[in-house]
Design a protein around this motif. Sequence first.
Motif, short mmCIF file in Angstrom:
data_model
loop_
_atom_site.label_atom_id
_atom_site.label_comp_id
_atom_site.label_asym_id
_atom_site.label_seq_id
_atom_site.Cartn_x
_atom_site.Cartn_y
_atom_site.Cartn_z
N HIS B 130 0.73 -1.16 0.04
CA HIS B 130 -0.09 -0.03 0.05
C HIS B 130 0.94 1.14 0.01
CE1 HIS B 130 -3.38 2.72 1.11
NE2 HIS B 130 -4.04 1.56 0.74
N SER B 131 0.64 2.47 -0.53
CA SER B 131 1.42 3.58 -0.62
C SER B 131 1.17 4.31 0.72
CB SER B 131 0.83 4.50 -1.68
OG SER B 131 -0.55 4.69 -1.41
N PRO B 525 0.13 7.79 -4.33
CA PRO B 525 -1.10 7.13 -4.52
C PRO B 525 -1.40 7.36 -5.95
CG PRO B 525 -1.31 8.35 -2.49
CD PRO B 525 0.22 8.41 -3.06
N ASP B 530 -1.25 1.05 -6.54
CA ASP B 530 -1.61 0.52 -5.18
C ASP B 530 -2.01 -0.90 -5.65
OD1 ASP B 530 -1.16 3.43 -4.24
OD2 ASP B 530 -2.18 2.24 -2.65
N ASN B 531 -2.86 -1.06 -6.51
CA ASN B 531 -3.55 -2.50 -6.74
C ASN B 531 -2.34 -3.52 -7.49
OD1 ASN B 531 -6.03 -1.87 -5.90
ND2 ASN B 531 -6.73 -1.25 -7.95
N HIS B 533 0.73 -3.21 -6.70
CA HIS B 533 1.52 -3.47 -5.57
C HIS B 533 1.09 -4.71 -4.62
CE1 HIS B 533 5.44 -1.69 -6.01
NE2 HIS B 533 4.70 -0.56 -6.47
#
Lengths: 255, 619
Positions: B130-131, B525, B530-531, B533
Amino acid sequence: MEHTNKSEILRQGAIIFVFLAVLTGLEFFVAVAIGAVALLAVIALVKVALVMYYYMHIYKLNAQDEQLDRHSFEYKLNTRRLGLWLFLLSDSFVFGGLFVSRFNLLGLTRPDLNQVLGLAVTSVLLLSSFFMNRAESSMAHGDRRGFIIGIVATLILGIGFLAGVLGVEWPNAIKAGVTPSASAAGAIFFMMTGMHAFHVLTGVIFLSIVLRNGSRGIYSPEKHWGVEAAAIYWHFVDVVWIFFYPALYLIGKLI
Amino acid sequence: MKKFLTSALVRGLLWQAIGWLLGALFVTGIRFLMGLNPFDQFFFTEPAWVFGALVGAISFVAGTGAMTDWFKWAKGEETPEHREDPPGWEKYLNVSLDHKVIGIQYTVTALILMCVGGLFAMIFRTELAHSGLQFLTLQEYNTFMSLHGIVMIVGILVGVAGVMNYLVPMMIGADDMSFPRLNAFSFWVVPPAAVLLLSTLALGGFDTGWTGYPPLSVRAPVGMQMFFMGVAVAGWSSILGGLNLIATVLRMRTKGMTAFRMPIFIWAAIATSIITLTATQLIGLAFQLVMFQRLLGMGFFDPAKGGNPILFQHLFWFYSHPAVYVFVLPGLGLISELMPVFVRKPLFGYRFVAMSSLGIALVGFLVWAHHMFTSGMNEYLRVPFMYSTLLVAVPTGVKFFSWIATLWKGKIEAPTPMLFVVGGIVVFLLGGLSGPPNATVATDLHLHDTYWIVGHFHDTMFGGYIFPFFAAIYYWFPKATGKRMNETLGKIHFWLMTPAFLTLTLLMMRVGLLGMRRRVADYDPALGFDNYHLIMTIAGYLIAIAIAIFLYNLYISLRHGETATGNVWNSRSPEWQVPSPMPVHNYDVPFEVVGEPYDYGLPGSAYVRFADGSQSTKH
């Protein structure tokens, strides 16, 4: 080469030493009078070739021993020789890396060092190689007295070299402003001489062990790998200095 | 328990601690007498930690007894040529001169190191899911990222040494390596090196990545020095191992085993050893120069003193690029070695494959500066290094061509080792194809600092060594233990790990192309990564689960595996012609090479003939 008798071998060692000494003088003269870097490189290569062939006996690597029993002393001796030479090949990459770093950092300039001292320690190391060869040849022909005299002379000269570099040259250089932390030139000078001196020191320890064992009669003309290994290692340290001496003292303009 | 506590490993660790402490106290005492500050942030000062670390590493090896015979020789004493190992498991924790024991010691150490390195990766991969920063500080992130790199690299080096040590003497019909004591020494410097690397965690870590570039590495905490020292000590293992291997192959081959009748893996081992023997010295030198710059203020890489930071990169990459060939050459050699067994066809173009290994090793010496296109080195160096790098694709292509031609119209069987062989080829192909864009200056300038490189690198490492390493473990496990590994668990391991790994690296390449920078702890972000990662992190966990299954498989097969003492894979290779596990000095009856190694499928052809008349006629 194997059939020549002892006096011939010793004479050959002396002749090679004279050649090396003349070449070293010539090197010094070329640097002072002409300053031709290419010529200095050629002289260094000729010197190294002479040492590697006549003192380190590199041709022994080419032994044709396929028919020998794998567990015989002779066959294993040739394997050990190969192992030692591979180690020296590996070690020469350290010195090669330092050598290249010196040219990367300093180019064709050099730090101001004491020329007389440089020539003196170089001569001492060269002379020690001559005695080392004499000691090894003596052992190969069963002359233990000649062996001990040769090793002791080598040890004294080796320690003399260390004293000259670490005890005289280093304080001198520091007094003259060439210190490890002042400039990259000082740093590489101390690193190159320091790494070489470390190898001389290990060589001195190795030779002391060989002297002790040899004087107790452990080696014989047929079985003296310890002596041969110490000799090859000692000559290798000399070979390194054959490159380092011109690189540090002779090549390029003063900074 | 008593046997464990008195083993060489425990003794060595104890001696390392004592040596470390005494060395550090010695320097501290001298500093005290000189009126210098004797203590510092991490209790001891940096020179004290460094000197102590050096004394500790030497004490470890001396404490295990790996050097005892040499001390005796120096005193002029004779020692017996062979030494009896104790029966059972404790020989693996003690100094043994048997190359098979040392090979297994190396392999187990490698697995442990890789698990530790993988654990570090899981820690910072979780952070990246997550960022924003969740649970790591920036320094911690950098330390874990750097340690993941170096622990994995040392782990793979040790794994390479393990496979080569175990296999090479057996394959060439020797009873051991040329220098068994040197072999033991090469292994026993690895544990103290691992301790040094892990000690960085307690000494402030290091935030440079495994490359340790100055000037950052000059400013990093004391942990930096432990990293340098650990790599230098591990490097000696690699150098001396390579020396031993070259001498062994040149001097110990059985009768009739001419150069082009050697198993193909031997060629790969030789090519790798040429690199480790020579180039390794330069990473040692580069790190040593930084150590001295930190300790004594020597200005090698300090422009203010006339030094040159680019010089470090040259010295460093002169080893560290060929180092990746140290990893992949044995891996590719294993692929070429195993494939004909499972295809029941001769290896296509044996001589070209042999030469391609040497070719990759030699060209590998001329390509190092492609890591430095963005470093500010002289621009005229870029194009020659670009072309020399692209040239590596030629011998590598030869290998791919040979594998495809070997597979062509073969009777392909696919037990677990073969799955990993084919998986390795596919993954390495992706790594290989993503290479030329990085080798080309024009594209590398954009790709250099992105996740594209991370994806490329992990594909080459996994395809080049990890997959073949697993194949080798599944394949030679019966040889080492006399038992077979569980086939079902092996297949689950493969079918879980491979898709997860491909997902991970392909997504790395994708986010890299979209502008995700590498080595960073956090990302914006707004980039929308995010997805990606999150998926990458999940894939990472799936890989970890697959590895856990593999470790469980090792354990369960060792305890309850199906007995397999014969020629499990119908191989022509000499080591499979005698019952497993191998006797102590390998072959009770010597053999002679009478034919080509890979003539599978040719009726009546034989590779080796034993002195008692038995032949390997599997086809």
